[in-house]
Design a protein around this motif. Structure first.
Motif, PDB file in Angstrom:
ATOM      1  N   GLU A 179       0.826  -1.210   0.000  1.00  0.00           N
ATOM      2  CA  GLU A 179       0.000   0.000   0.000  1.00  0.00           C
ATOM      3  C   GLU A 179       0.859   1.259   0.000  1.00  0.00           C
ATOM      4  O   GLU A 179       1.875   1.323   0.670  1.00  0.00           O
ATOM      5  N   CYS A 180       0.422   2.252  -0.743  1.00  0.00           N
ATOM      6  CA  CYS A 180       1.122   3.532  -0.811  1.00  0.00           C
ATOM      7  C   CYS A 180       0.147   4.629  -0.386  1.00  0.00           C
ATOM      8  O   CYS A 180      -0.994   4.636  -0.825  1.00  0.00           O
ATOM      9  N   CYS A 181       0.607   5.488   0.464  1.00  0.00           N
ATOM     10  CA  CYS A 181      -0.269   6.507   1.044  1.00  0.00           C
ATOM     11  C   CYS A 181      -0.711   7.561   0.040  1.00  0.00           C
ATOM     12  O   CYS A 181      -1.634   7.360  -0.715  1.00  0.00           O
ATOM     13  N   ASN A 182      -0.036   8.702   0.036  1.00  0.00           N
ATOM     14  CA  ASN A 182      -0.505   9.845  -0.743  1.00  0.00           C
ATOM     15  C   ASN A 182       0.474  10.262  -1.835  1.00  0.00           C
ATOM     16  O   ASN A 182       0.584  11.426  -2.157  1.00  0.00           O
ATOM     17  N   HIS A 183       1.198   9.300  -2.369  1.00  0.00           N
ATOM     18  CA  HIS A 183       2.106   9.616  -3.475  1.00  0.00           C
ATOM     19  C   HIS A 183       2.206   8.406  -4.403  1.00  0.00           C
ATOM     20  O   HIS A 183       1.817   7.296  -4.060  1.00  0.00           O
TER      21      HIS A 183
ATOM     22  N   GLY B  99       5.244  13.063  -6.481  1.00  0.00           N
ATOM     23  CA  GLY B  99       4.210  13.546  -5.569  1.00  0.00           C
ATOM     24  C   GLY B  99       4.725  13.922  -4.189  1.00  0.00           C
ATOM     25  O   GLY B  99       3.976  14.440  -3.373  1.00  0.00           O
ATOM     26  N   LEU B 100       6.007  13.676  -3.897  1.00  0.00           N
ATOM     27  CA  LEU B 100       6.600  14.070  -2.622  1.00  0.00           C
ATOM     28  C   LEU B 100       7.673  15.125  -2.850  1.00  0.00           C
ATOM     29  O   LEU B 100       8.431  15.037  -3.812  1.00  0.00           O
TER      30      LEU B 100
END
Length: 113
Positions: free
Chosen positions: A84-88, A109-110
């Motif tokens: 799983e990958c959070c917000n990027h 995205g980071l």
């Protein structure tokens, strides 16, 4: 462009750097070998003696043409996070690999590594 210039040490596993313009795998001068000695030159980076499997004597190679390999990876390689990958986005580029195995990678995205 190579993102991280690492000082080589005796015992490091190395291979020839791939030219930045190369898109395909190529036959490398040093496919993979172990540094058995270092020669420093005050004007240049110096040379490494590299033991290549199947070659009886160590080969003398300019340090500037080599990159350190850790678990088959080097700085500049594309990587993908598993799970799983959070917000990027899970795809990024390795910026450095420390001798203890920790890495710094830039992900889409980071803002920070």
């Amino acid at each position: 462009m190579h993102l991280f210039k690492d000082d080589l040490q005796v015992g490091d596993v190395v291979r020839s750097r791939k030219p930045p313009t190369a898109r395909k795998r190529q036959v490398m001068d040093v496919p993979e070998g172990t540094v058995t000695g270092l020669e420093t030159d005050s004007d240049r980076d110096g040379y490494a003696l590299v033991k290549i499997p199947g070659v009886p004597k160590p080969v003398r190679v300019s340090v500037s043409t080599l990159e350190r390999v850790t678990s088959g990876l080097t700085a500049g390689d594309w990587v993908r996070l598993k799970g799983e990958c959070c917000n990027h986005f899970p795809v990024g580029i390795l910026h450095s690999i420390q001798r203890d195995g920790s890495v710094a990678a830039g992900f889409i995205g980071l803002e920070t590594l």
